[in-house]
Design a protein around this motif. Structure first.
Motif, PDB file in Angstrom:
ATOM      1  N   LEU A  26       3.546  -4.467  -5.463  1.00 19.65           N
ATOM      2  CA  LEU A  26       4.799  -4.378  -5.070  1.00 19.65           C
ATOM      3  C   LEU A  26       5.859  -3.561  -5.554  1.00 19.65           C
ATOM      4  O   LEU A  26       6.641  -2.730  -4.886  1.00 19.65           O
ATOM      5  N   LYS A  29       5.789  -0.163  -3.890  1.00 14.05           N
ATOM      6  CA  LYS A  29       6.608  -0.110  -2.545  1.00 14.05           C
ATOM      7  C   LYS A  29       7.801   0.744  -2.651  1.00 14.05           C
ATOM      8  O   LYS A  29       8.695   0.629  -3.466  1.00 14.05           O
ATOM      9  N   VAL A  46      11.882 -10.896  -5.597  1.00 15.12           N
ATOM     10  CA  VAL A  46      11.776  -9.303  -5.422  1.00 15.12           C
ATOM     11  C   VAL A  46      13.228  -8.813  -5.210  1.00 15.12           C
ATOM     12  O   VAL A  46      13.676  -9.216  -4.251  1.00 15.12           O
ATOM     13  N   ILE A  58       7.181  -6.654   2.648  1.00 18.46           N
ATOM     14  CA  ILE A  58       6.802  -7.479   1.386  1.00 18.46           C
ATOM     15  C   ILE A  58       5.981  -8.597   1.626  1.00 18.46           C
ATOM     16  O   ILE A  58       5.092  -8.711   1.018  1.00 18.46           O
ATOM     17  N   SER A  61       2.463  -7.425   2.480  1.00 20.13           N
ATOM     18  CA  SER A  61       1.595  -6.924   1.344  1.00 20.13           C
ATOM     19  C   SER A  61       1.209  -8.180   0.499  1.00 20.13           C
ATOM     20  O   SER A  61       0.079  -8.006   0.074  1.00 20.13           O
TER      21      SER A  61
END
Length: 68
Positions: A26, A29, A46, A58, A61
């Motif tokens: 993450l 990204k 996040v 997200i 992912s």
């Protein structure tokens, strides 16, 4: 920059390896500012810039890593 936070309930966080995998993937990204994983509660938080990434991206992912 429009900062947002998203929280995900996930399953099967396998110790420190799983946590590292989530954070590394993450963090790579574009737009992700910070990632926090709570293994005890199976939660991922996040903080991100929504001009670079979206909540859906997200979540996608996390799914690709095998987390539901």
């Amino acid at each position: 920059m429009a900062k947002e936070s998203a929280y995900f309930q996930i399953e099967n966080v396998n110790g420190s390896h799983g946590i590292k995998q989530i954070k590394k993937t993450l963090d790579e990204k574009k737009g992700v500012i910070s990632v926090s994983v709570n293994q005890k509660n199976n939660r991922v938080a996040v903080d991100f810039d929504n001009t670079g990434v979206s909540t859906n991206k997200i979540k996608e992912s996390l799914g690709k890593m095998g987390f539901q």
